[in-house]
Design an enzyme around this catalytic site. Structure first.
Site, PDB file in Angstrom:
ATOM      1  N   GLY A  53       0.810  -1.217   0.000  1.00 32.27           N
ATOM      2  CA  GLY A  53       0.000   0.000   0.000  1.00 32.27           C
ATOM      3  C   GLY A  53       0.841   1.262   0.000  1.00 32.27           C
ATOM      4  O   GLY A  53       1.848   1.374  -0.711  1.00 32.27           O
ATOM      5  N   TYR A  54       0.408   2.224   0.816  1.00 34.87           N
ATOM      6  CA  TYR A  54       1.059   3.532   0.818  1.00 34.87           C
ATOM      7  C   TYR A  54       2.494   3.492   1.341  1.00 34.87           C
ATOM      8  O   TYR A  54       3.333   4.284   0.935  1.00 34.87           O
ATOM      9  CB  TYR A  54       0.220   4.525   1.631  1.00 34.87           C
ATOM     10  CG  TYR A  54      -0.924   5.103   0.832  1.00 34.87           C
ATOM     11  CD1 TYR A  54      -0.699   5.623  -0.446  1.00 34.87           C
ATOM     12  CD2 TYR A  54      -2.219   5.127   1.331  1.00 34.87           C
ATOM     13  CE1 TYR A  54      -1.741   6.167  -1.188  1.00 34.87           C
ATOM     14  CE2 TYR A  54      -3.264   5.672   0.589  1.00 34.87           C
ATOM     15  CZ  TYR A  54      -3.013   6.190  -0.671  1.00 34.87           C
ATOM     16  OH  TYR A  54      -4.041   6.727  -1.409  1.00 34.87           O
ATOM     17  N   TYR A 226      -7.149   9.117   6.528  1.00 33.25           N
ATOM     18  CA  TYR A 226      -8.188   9.264   5.515  1.00 33.25           C
ATOM     19  C   TYR A 226      -9.350   9.991   6.157  1.00 33.25           C
ATOM     20  O   TYR A 226      -9.662   9.751   7.328  1.00 33.25           O
ATOM     21  CB  TYR A 226      -8.644   7.889   5.002  1.00 33.25           C
ATOM     22  CG  TYR A 226      -9.691   8.008   3.925  1.00 33.25           C
ATOM     23  CD1 TYR A 226      -9.352   8.504   2.669  1.00 33.25           C
ATOM     24  CD2 TYR A 226     -11.019   7.671   4.170  1.00 33.25           C
ATOM     25  CE1 TYR A 226     -10.317   8.659   1.687  1.00 33.25           C
ATOM     26  CE2 TYR A 226     -11.985   7.821   3.187  1.00 33.25           C
ATOM     27  CZ  TYR A 226     -11.623   8.319   1.947  1.00 33.25           C
ATOM     28  OH  TYR A 226     -12.569   8.474   0.966  1.00 33.25           O
ATOM     29  N   TYR A 236     -16.457   5.651   8.725  1.00 26.19           N
ATOM     30  CA  TYR A 236     -15.030   5.951   8.840  1.00 26.19           C
ATOM     31  C   TYR A 236     -14.776   7.117   9.793  1.00 26.19           C
ATOM     32  O   TYR A 236     -14.526   6.907  10.974  1.00 26.19           O
ATOM     33  CB  TYR A 236     -14.411   6.205   7.444  1.00 26.19           C
ATOM     34  CG  TYR A 236     -12.913   6.035   7.487  1.00 26.19           C
ATOM     35  CD1 TYR A 236     -12.304   4.853   7.085  1.00 26.19           C
ATOM     36  CD2 TYR A 236     -12.099   7.031   8.007  1.00 26.19           C
ATOM     37  CE1 TYR A 236     -10.927   4.681   7.196  1.00 26.19           C
ATOM     38  CE2 TYR A 236     -10.734   6.868   8.122  1.00 26.19           C
ATOM     39  CZ  TYR A 236     -10.156   5.696   7.705  1.00 26.19           C
ATOM     40  OH  TYR A 236      -8.793   5.524   7.827  1.00 26.19           O
TER      41      TYR A 236
HETATM   42  P1  NAD Z   1      -1.634  -1.904   3.889  1.00 25.15           P
HETATM   43  O1  NAD Z   1      -2.494  -2.935   4.487  1.00 25.15           O
HETATM   44  O2  NAD Z   1      -1.433  -1.927   2.417  1.00 25.15           O
HETATM   45  O3  NAD Z   1      -0.168  -1.936   4.567  1.00 25.15           O
HETATM   46  C1  NAD Z   1       0.008  -2.025   5.955  1.00 25.15           C
HETATM   47  C2  NAD Z   1       1.471  -2.201   6.294  1.00 25.15           C
HETATM   48  O4  NAD Z   1       1.601  -2.289   7.723  1.00 25.15           O
HETATM   49  C3  NAD Z   1       2.110  -3.481   5.729  1.00 25.15           C
HETATM   50  O5  NAD Z   1       3.438  -3.190   5.338  1.00 25.15           O
HETATM   51  C4  NAD Z   1       2.144  -4.417   6.949  1.00 25.15           C
HETATM   52  O6  NAD Z   1       3.173  -5.404   6.901  1.00 25.15           O
HETATM   53  C5  NAD Z   1       2.430  -3.402   8.031  1.00 25.15           C
HETATM   54  N1  NAD Z   1       2.090  -3.862   9.383  1.00 25.15           N
HETATM   55  C6  NAD Z   1       0.869  -4.190   9.881  1.00 25.15           C
HETATM   56  N2  NAD Z   1       0.980  -4.533  11.192  1.00 25.15           N
HETATM   57  C7  NAD Z   1       2.287  -4.410  11.513  1.00 25.15           C
HETATM   58  C8  NAD Z   1       3.029  -4.628  12.705  1.00 25.15           C
HETATM   59  N3  NAD Z   1       2.458  -5.002  13.850  1.00 25.15           N
HETATM   60  N4  NAD Z   1       4.374  -4.443  12.643  1.00 25.15           N
HETATM   61  C9  NAD Z   1       4.995  -4.058  11.511  1.00 25.15           C
HETATM   62  N5  NAD Z   1       4.326  -3.817  10.363  1.00 25.15           N
HETATM   63  C10 NAD Z   1       2.997  -3.992  10.368  1.00 25.15           C
HETATM   64  O7  NAD Z   1      -2.217  -0.493   4.391  1.00 25.15           O
HETATM   65  P2  NAD Z   1      -2.490   0.904   3.661  1.00 25.15           P
HETATM   66  O8  NAD Z   1      -3.881   0.919   3.159  1.00 25.15           O
HETATM   67  O9  NAD Z   1      -1.363   1.284   2.784  1.00 25.15           O
HETATM   68  O10 NAD Z   1      -2.513   1.851   4.952  1.00 25.15           O
HETATM   69  C11 NAD Z   1      -1.368   2.530   5.427  1.00 25.15           C
HETATM   70  C12 NAD Z   1      -1.814   3.825   6.106  1.00 25.15           C
HETATM   71  O11 NAD Z   1      -2.433   4.674   5.120  1.00 25.15           O
HETATM   72  C13 NAD Z   1      -2.861   3.608   7.205  1.00 25.15           C
HETATM   73  O12 NAD Z   1      -2.632   4.518   8.238  1.00 25.15           O
HETATM   74  C14 NAD Z   1      -4.168   3.956   6.493  1.00 25.15           C
HETATM   75  O13 NAD Z   1      -5.183   4.369   7.377  1.00 25.15           O
HETATM   76  C15 NAD Z   1      -3.694   5.102   5.609  1.00 25.15           C
HETATM   77  N6  NAD Z   1      -4.606   5.409   4.483  1.00 25.15           N
HETATM   78  C16 NAD Z   1      -5.063   4.409   3.660  1.00 25.15           C
HETATM   79  C17 NAD Z   1      -5.954   4.734   2.643  1.00 25.15           C
HETATM   80  C18 NAD Z   1      -6.502   3.656   1.723  1.00 25.15           C
HETATM   81  O14 NAD Z   1      -7.455   3.949   0.965  1.00 25.15           O
HETATM   82  N7  NAD Z   1      -5.944   2.470   1.727  1.00 25.15           N
HETATM   83  C19 NAD Z   1      -6.350   6.061   2.428  1.00 25.15           C
HETATM   84  C20 NAD Z   1      -5.817   7.056   3.251  1.00 25.15           C
HETATM   85  C21 NAD Z   1      -4.946   6.712   4.285  1.00 25.15           C
END
Ligand code: NAD
Length: 399
Positions: A53-54, A226, A236
């Site tokens: 992801g991000y 978000y 949300y």
């Molecule tokens: P994702 O699920 O793609 O990635 C999550 C990451 O966290 C992975 O690398 C995973 O290995 C890691 N992780 C999880 N638990 C862990 C732990 N205990 N120790 C170490 N690593 C751990 O998530 P994403 O959607 O990219 O979200 C990342 C951030 O971006 C979050 O804060 C989310 O709220 C925010 N965000 C997401 C969106 C969306 O639409 N997906 C939009 C805006 C903001």
């Protein structure tokens, strides 16, 4: 083995090693096709949640856009002879190999980022290899957190607050627009969600790295949030997740004064909705995303994960950038998603959408494609009928 997608609800329990590598490569190629961000860009970057992801896109832009050395932390499952690893594990391997080819430092530590032990491992690694860091990207998304001081295991809940919620959603597999009833969270569930996804762990990281003298002058840290619009607010922003995200705002305010001597700052960045492992698990969001993608793609405004993060680094993190901040001091990257015309059209479609017209009003197939791509499926040039070694020939320590 021959690896096919095996979908259970909102996760896929298999991941394709070659497909995940293709996904990483595609992002790298995009970043390399963009103007360089080397001048004034961060040079030593720590990404927490680096494997998908991000976080993965932030690591790719840091390395291949800014030329940064990157240290990543993620929580992924290694493969076994007859079982694939999680997608993030393959992404990390592919990223490290690509970085090495360009002579860029890249190390990944796998384990629980919430633990003191992981903080210690990272501290030692930075001391040994990097000296200090200029940027920390906090991009963890997790359903649980074992608190390092109390040892309590907190589980997050994705629930509305106050009253039960009756709302439109979509059954992604069946392609059916449905109505769901979601029970409100108890105060305890809300507190647990804040403990998992709020800002305390971000503060603990800054405290630990700061006390060890590992934050460079001008150090910056970003955590992602978000906000969305009234269509998703009930589940949300006005729900348990929103409470956790509000706590990130609190943490940013608490961290920044601690960075004053370094002329550093902590900011929350508001990002757009994308398909990720984390976001697929949130009820209602897939329907919103399917409508949003259709509207944005039709207007040529669609941004995927890496394009969005590239734009953030180029317009908000480059030296001399004029920050687009809201009244709380958050960086707003969701400006395009929240554009008035876009949202008016999404709202119009939301009222009309049903199973019969979903394919016309929304882009559920785009949602499904993005979902499969997270696990390495759907890349042209990858032979999905070919045998692959899930271990990639990398010996795994005995369990
Ligand atoms: P994702 O699920 O793609 O990635 C999550 C990451 O966290 C992975 O690398 C995973 O290995 C890691 N992780 C999880 N638990 C862990 C732990 N205990 N120790 C170490 N690593 C751990 O998530 P994403 O959607 O990219 O979200 C990342 C951030 O971006 C979050 O804060 C989310 O709220 C925010 N965000 C997401 C969106 C969306 O639409 N997906 C939009 C805006 C903001």
């Amino acid at each position: 083995m021959i690896v096919k997608p095996r979908i259970r609800g909102f996760i896929c329990t298999t991941a394709h090693p070659t497909g995940c590598a293709a996904h990483v490569q595609e992002q790298i190629q995009y970043v390399k096709s963009q103007p360089s961000l080397r001048e004034g860009g961060a040079k030593r970057v720590l990404v927490l949640g680096c494997s998908g992801g991000y976080g993965l896109s932030s690591r790719i832009v840091s390395a291949f856009g800014c030329g940064a050395a990157t240290l990543g932390v993620s929580f992924e499952k290694a493969p076994e002879e007859n079982r694939t690893a999680t997608a993030g594990w393959y992404n990390n391997v592919a990223f490290e190999a690509a970085a090495a080819q360009e002579g860029l430092y890249a190390k990944t530590l796998d384990g629980d980022a919430f633990s003191d032990a992981m903080k210690q491992r990272v501290i030692e690694r930075i001391q040994k290899d990097l000296g200090q860091i200029d940027l920390l990207v906090y991009s963890l998304a997790s359903p649980v957190r074992q608190h390092p001081r109390t040892c309590v295991l907190h589980r997050s809940s994705i629930k509305p607050l106050g009253e039960a919620l009756h709302i439109k959603s979509v059954h992604v597999d069946r392609g059916e627009v449905i109505e769901v009833d979601l029970e409100p969270a108890t105060p305890e569930e809300t507190a647990n969600t804040v403990a998992v996804m709020g800002g305390e762990d971000w503060e603990f990281w800054i405290e630990a790295l700061g006390s060890a003298g590992l934050l460079a002058t001008g150090f910056r840290t970003l955590a992602f949030t978000y906000i969305g619009t009234e269509l998703t607010w009930p589940i949300y922003w006005e729900g348990t997740l929103g409470k956790a995200k509000e706590d990130l705002d609190r943490a940013a305010k608490a961290i920044t004064p601690r960075l004053q001597a370094l002329k550093g700052e902590a900011r929350v960045a508001v990002l757009k909705a994308i398909v990720s492992q984390a976001s697929s698990a949130i009820p209602v969001v897939p329907l919103y995303v399917a409508l949003l993608f259709r509207v944005m793609k039709d207007r040529g405004l669609h941004e995927d994960c890496v394009r969005h993060i590239q734009r953030m680094f180029a317009t908000q993190l480059a030296s001399g950038a004029t920050l687009r901040l809201d009244d709380v001091g958050r960086i707003r990257m969701d400006d395009v998603e929240l554009g008035e015309e876009i949202q008016a059209e999404v709202r119009r479609r939301w009222a009309l959408v049903n199973t019969g017209n979903l394919a016309e009003l929304g882009d559920l197939s785009g949602f499904r494609e993005d979902f499969l791509r997270i696990f390495g499926f759907g890349f042209s040039g990858v032979d999905y009928d070919a045998e692959v070694d899930p271990t990639l020939g990398i010996p795994q320590p005995a369990a």
